[in-house]
Scaffold this motif. Structure first.
Motif, PDB file in Angstrom:
ATOM      1  N   TYR A 202      82.835  10.197  79.958  1.00  0.00           N
ATOM      2  CA  TYR A 202      83.318  10.021  78.593  1.00  0.00           C
ATOM      3  C   TYR A 202      84.831  10.216  78.536  1.00  0.00           C
ATOM      4  O   TYR A 202      85.554   9.421  77.916  1.00  0.00           O
ATOM      5  CB  TYR A 202      82.625  11.013  77.661  1.00  0.00           C
ATOM      6  CG  TYR A 202      83.046  10.868  76.215  1.00  0.00           C
ATOM      7  CD1 TYR A 202      82.409   9.950  75.378  1.00  0.00           C
ATOM      8  CD2 TYR A 202      84.076  11.638  75.693  1.00  0.00           C
ATOM      9  CE1 TYR A 202      82.803   9.810  74.049  1.00  0.00           C
ATOM     10  CE2 TYR A 202      84.481  11.498  74.381  1.00  0.00           C
ATOM     11  CZ  TYR A 202      83.837  10.580  73.563  1.00  0.00           C
ATOM     12  OH  TYR A 202      84.233  10.432  72.257  1.00  0.00           O
ATOM     13  N   LEU A 203      85.336  11.253  79.194  1.00  0.00           N
ATOM     14  CA  LEU A 203      86.775  11.505  79.197  1.00  0.00           C
ATOM     15  C   LEU A 203      87.531  10.404  79.927  1.00  0.00           C
ATOM     16  O   LEU A 203      88.627  10.005  79.518  1.00  0.00           O
ATOM     17  CB  LEU A 203      87.068  12.858  79.846  1.00  0.00           C
ATOM     18  CG  LEU A 203      86.589  14.089  79.067  1.00  0.00           C
ATOM     19  CD1 LEU A 203      86.690  15.341  79.923  1.00  0.00           C
ATOM     20  CD2 LEU A 203      87.379  14.258  77.776  1.00  0.00           C
ATOM     21  N   ARG A 206      87.303   7.368  77.337  1.00  0.00           N
ATOM     22  CA  ARG A 206      87.822   7.527  75.982  1.00  0.00           C
ATOM     23  C   ARG A 206      89.084   8.370  75.895  1.00  0.00           C
ATOM     24  O   ARG A 206      89.733   8.416  74.837  1.00  0.00           O
ATOM     25  CB  ARG A 206      86.739   8.138  75.083  1.00  0.00           C
ATOM     26  CG  ARG A 206      85.425   7.345  75.043  1.00  0.00           C
ATOM     27  CD  ARG A 206      85.603   5.977  74.405  1.00  0.00           C
ATOM     28  NE  ARG A 206      84.392   5.192  74.441  1.00  0.00           N
ATOM     29  CZ  ARG A 206      83.406   5.246  73.550  1.00  0.00           C
ATOM     30  NH1 ARG A 206      83.510   6.083  72.532  1.00  0.00           N
ATOM     31  NH2 ARG A 206      82.351   4.473  73.658  1.00  0.00           N
ATOM     32  N   GLY A 207      89.446   9.078  76.963  1.00  0.00           N
ATOM     33  CA  GLY A 207      90.637   9.909  76.933  1.00  0.00           C
ATOM     34  C   GLY A 207      91.913   9.079  76.987  1.00  0.00           C
ATOM     35  O   GLY A 207      91.902   7.900  77.357  1.00  0.00           O
ATOM     36  N   LYS A 208      93.024   9.696  76.632  1.00  0.00           N
ATOM     37  CA  LYS A 208      94.323   9.011  76.647  1.00  0.00           C
ATOM     38  C   LYS A 208      94.894   9.057  78.061  1.00  0.00           C
ATOM     39  O   LYS A 208      95.759   9.873  78.398  1.00  0.00           O
ATOM     40  CB  LYS A 208      95.266   9.671  75.643  1.00  0.00           C
ATOM     41  CG  LYS A 208      94.763   9.582  74.203  1.00  0.00           C
ATOM     42  CD  LYS A 208      95.659  10.370  73.253  1.00  0.00           C
ATOM     43  CE  LYS A 208      95.111  10.326  71.832  1.00  0.00           C
ATOM     44  NZ  LYS A 208      95.925  11.150  70.892  1.00  0.00           N
ATOM     45  N   PRO A 368      79.444  15.643  75.169  1.00  0.00           N
ATOM     46  CA  PRO A 368      80.244  15.145  74.043  1.00  0.00           C
ATOM     47  C   PRO A 368      79.352  14.781  72.855  1.00  0.00           C
ATOM     48  O   PRO A 368      78.287  14.168  73.029  1.00  0.00           O
ATOM     49  CB  PRO A 368      80.935  13.903  74.618  1.00  0.00           C
ATOM     50  CG  PRO A 368      80.038  13.442  75.719  1.00  0.00           C
ATOM     51  CD  PRO A 368      79.400  14.670  76.283  1.00  0.00           C
ATOM     52  N   VAL A 371      83.752  12.298  67.731  1.00  0.00           N
ATOM     53  CA  VAL A 371      85.153  12.557  67.403  1.00  0.00           C
ATOM     54  C   VAL A 371      85.288  12.669  65.886  1.00  0.00           C
ATOM     55  O   VAL A 371      84.779  11.818  65.147  1.00  0.00           O
ATOM     56  CB  VAL A 371      86.064  11.427  67.927  1.00  0.00           C
ATOM     57  CG1 VAL A 371      87.524  11.712  67.574  1.00  0.00           C
ATOM     58  CG2 VAL A 371      85.910  11.265  69.439  1.00  0.00           C
ATOM     59  N   LEU A 376      87.917  16.016  69.583  1.00  0.00           N
ATOM     60  CA  LEU A 376      86.720  15.807  70.396  1.00  0.00           C
ATOM     61  C   LEU A 376      85.759  16.966  70.172  1.00  0.00           C
ATOM     62  O   LEU A 376      86.125  18.131  70.340  1.00  0.00           O
ATOM     63  CB  LEU A 376      87.096  15.718  71.880  1.00  0.00           C
ATOM     64  CG  LEU A 376      85.933  15.642  72.870  1.00  0.00           C
ATOM     65  CD1 LEU A 376      85.075  14.406  72.616  1.00  0.00           C
ATOM     66  CD2 LEU A 376      86.448  15.652  74.311  1.00  0.00           C
ATOM     67  N   ILE A 399      89.854  20.087  79.622  1.00  0.00           N
ATOM     68  CA  ILE A 399      89.250  19.023  78.814  1.00  0.00           C
ATOM     69  C   ILE A 399      90.286  18.440  77.863  1.00  0.00           C
ATOM     70  O   ILE A 399      90.402  17.215  77.715  1.00  0.00           O
ATOM     71  CB  ILE A 399      88.028  19.558  78.035  1.00  0.00           C
ATOM     72  CG1 ILE A 399      86.951  20.061  79.003  1.00  0.00           C
ATOM     73  CG2 ILE A 399      87.455  18.464  77.129  1.00  0.00           C
ATOM     74  CD1 ILE A 399      85.770  20.727  78.326  1.00  0.00           C
ATOM     75  N   TRP A 403      91.488  14.647  77.511  1.00  0.00           N
ATOM     76  CA  TRP A 403      91.240  13.994  76.232  1.00  0.00           C
ATOM     77  C   TRP A 403      92.552  13.551  75.585  1.00  0.00           C
ATOM     78  O   TRP A 403      92.644  12.502  74.953  1.00  0.00           O
ATOM     79  CB  TRP A 403      90.479  14.941  75.311  1.00  0.00           C
ATOM     80  CG  TRP A 403      90.319  14.453  73.905  1.00  0.00           C
ATOM     81  CD1 TRP A 403      90.837  14.985  72.763  1.00  0.00           C
ATOM     82  CD2 TRP A 403      89.584  13.295  73.489  1.00  0.00           C
ATOM     83  NE1 TRP A 403      90.484  14.253  71.668  1.00  0.00           N
ATOM     84  CE2 TRP A 403      89.713  13.200  72.075  1.00  0.00           C
ATOM     85  CE3 TRP A 403      88.846  12.332  74.156  1.00  0.00           C
ATOM     86  CZ2 TRP A 403      89.121  12.179  71.343  1.00  0.00           C
ATOM     87  CZ3 TRP A 403      88.250  11.316  73.434  1.00  0.00           C
ATOM     88  CH2 TRP A 403      88.389  11.242  72.040  1.00  0.00           C
ATOM     89  N   VAL A 407      90.282  19.887  70.973  1.00  0.00           N
ATOM     90  CA  VAL A 407      88.884  19.919  71.410  1.00  0.00           C
ATOM     91  C   VAL A 407      88.182  21.101  70.765  1.00  0.00           C
ATOM     92  O   VAL A 407      88.732  22.212  70.725  1.00  0.00           O
ATOM     93  CB  VAL A 407      88.770  20.033  72.944  1.00  0.00           C
ATOM     94  CG1 VAL A 407      87.302  20.100  73.366  1.00  0.00           C
ATOM     95  CG2 VAL A 407      89.478  18.872  73.636  1.00  0.00           C
TER      96      VAL A 407
END
Length: 433
Positions: A202-203, A206-208, A368, A371, A376, A399, A403, A407
């Motif tokens: 997921y990270l 979907r993370g930056k 997760p 959002v 997150l 995390i 992300w 969080v």
């Protein structure tokens, strides 16, 4: 190099073991052995046995720690190290005596058979690609380090975070990859089914993160799936290998001197530990009992189908708990209190406690949830065991790094609903829900 045997003599002993392997119907990959010094064994141990692995400070730290312990006789080195690959590669310590080499060769073939036939290894790994996978990963990481626009510090930052979260992946192995239509239907704030139990993926998605940061995470994740079956079958795998080295060397009818050393070495391997569990001991004793009570064909089936948790729940019975002198205990201040013994009811609590503490059973599951306003939301799957709060506070910072924002981690502490919150500035606090 020891003087009590030659390479040709070692090859002859290996040939004898291989004859017995076929006679006993073990099903193994082609086996390759490499003799190495204790310095090389320290390196292989630090780099998890791989002839090639990507660089990271944690491996160097492990090497220095093990070297120091070994130098001061505070710990020993493994007699052998085996890689789940096809061909199967194993390292033997040059300092081993002849008998110890023969014992470890037989032990290796037990691991080899287990790697090839246990369903977890079949599902999660492709043994024929193992060595090449690690080499490919090492090359990619080194390329990122050498890239002037990236460099070692940026690579280390991502690898540190990925290592801290490496076991937050799908516990049943890789899921089905989505097609383009399924990907197009997924929204940015909702967690798709395929990622609900896979925080690291997921990270990554979907993370930056940049392309190379995502690649580093996926490298760590892919290698984690190689190690998961080994974590999930530690007791079974070591017990199976120990049981077969015991059977095979007994079938070889060793001369008296070698047989006496064999019994000494075997008992050292499977001896119970004070205050902790020796997986060799537990696994050996259970397989010995099952071979005697349910037969050889059944234990081959068990070897193929089970993992440690199911193995213990199904086959660690009251008789074995009593024979192995197993008990549960609790620590209260400076006192150690025995809470369960292997009596009519207590043995079940002992079995369940042990089953819950093996493999990934000791790794908290963090998933997760979605959002909310860029934050997150994570949830700890609470099973009665609380998070170690200081460790959790440090981990949530990693995390947040991946992300790229705030969080919130929902959990329970002292039977109360709590949220562990990490801000953009990596300030961590605990709040009531």
């Amino acid at each position: 190099m020891p003087t009590d045997y030659t390479i040709s003599e070692l090859q002859n002993w290996n040939d004898q073991v291989e004859i017995l392997i076929k006679k006993n119907k073990l099903d193994c990959y082609e086996q390759q052995f490499e003799l190495c010094s204790y310095e090389d064994m320290l390196c292989y141990e630090a780099y998890v046995g791989m002839p090639s692995h990507y660089p990271h400070w944690s491996f160097g730290k492990t090497y220095e720690r093990q070297k120091t312990f070994y130098s001061y006789n505070l710990t020993g080195l493994p007699y052998e190290m085996v890689i789940n690959s096809d061909p199967c590669l194993a390292y033997l310590m040059q300092d081993n005596t002849l008998l110890l080499q023969v014992l470890t060769i037989a032990h290796v073939y037990g691991h080899n058979d287990f790697f090839k036939n246990n369903r977890l290894f079949k599902q999660n790994t492709r043994a024929e690609l193992t060595v090449e996978m690690f080499k490919s990963h090492a090359g990619r990481v080194r390329d990122y380090i050498a890239d002037p626009s990236i460099g070692p510090k940026k690579v280390e930052r991502i690898l540190d975070a990925a290592h801290a979260l490496r076991f937050q992946v799908r516990r049943t192995g890789e899921g089905k990859l989505p097609n383009r239509t399924e990907l197009a239907q997924e929204t940015s704030d909702e967690v798709p089914e395929r990622l609900k139990c896979d925080l690291l993926s997921y990270l990554s998605e979907r993370g930056k993160l940049t392309y190379w940061e995502k690649d580093l995470i996926n490298i760590v994740r892919e290698e984690t799936f190689y190690f998961l079956p080994q974590m999930e079958t530690k007791i079974m795998n070591e017990g199976w290998a120990s049981y077969w080295h015991y059977l095979l060397l007994n079938q070889m009818k060793l001369e008296q001197g070698l047989h006496f050393e064999f019994l000494q070495r075997h008992n050292m391997v499977i001896r119970p530990f004070e205050g902790s569990i020796n997986p060799y001991f537990i696994g050996f004793k259970i397989f010995e009992y099952l071979d005697r009570t349910v037969g050889r064909e059944k234990i081959f089936e068990i070897r193929a189908q089970e993992r440690d948790q199911s193995f213990l729940r199904r086959y660690l019975n009251r008789q074995l708990c009593e024979e192995l002198f197993l008990f549960n205990y609790k620590v209260r201040g400076v006192d150690i209190i025995v809470s369960e013994v292997a009596d009519e009811e207590g043995w079940k609590a002992i079995r369940d406690e042990l089953a819950n503490s093996v493999g990934l059973g000791m790794v908290p599951e963090i998933n997760p949830q979605g959002v909310e306003n860029g934050v997150l939301i994570l949830e700890h799957v609470y099973d009665g065991r609380e998070l170690e709060i200081n460790y959790a506070k440090e981990t949530i910072k990693y995390i947040a790094d991946l992300w790229g924002g705030k969080v919130d981690l929902k959990t329970k502490l002292n039977n109360r609903d709590k949220v562990i919150r990490c801000t953009d500035d990596k300030i961590v606090s605990v709040w009531d829900l």
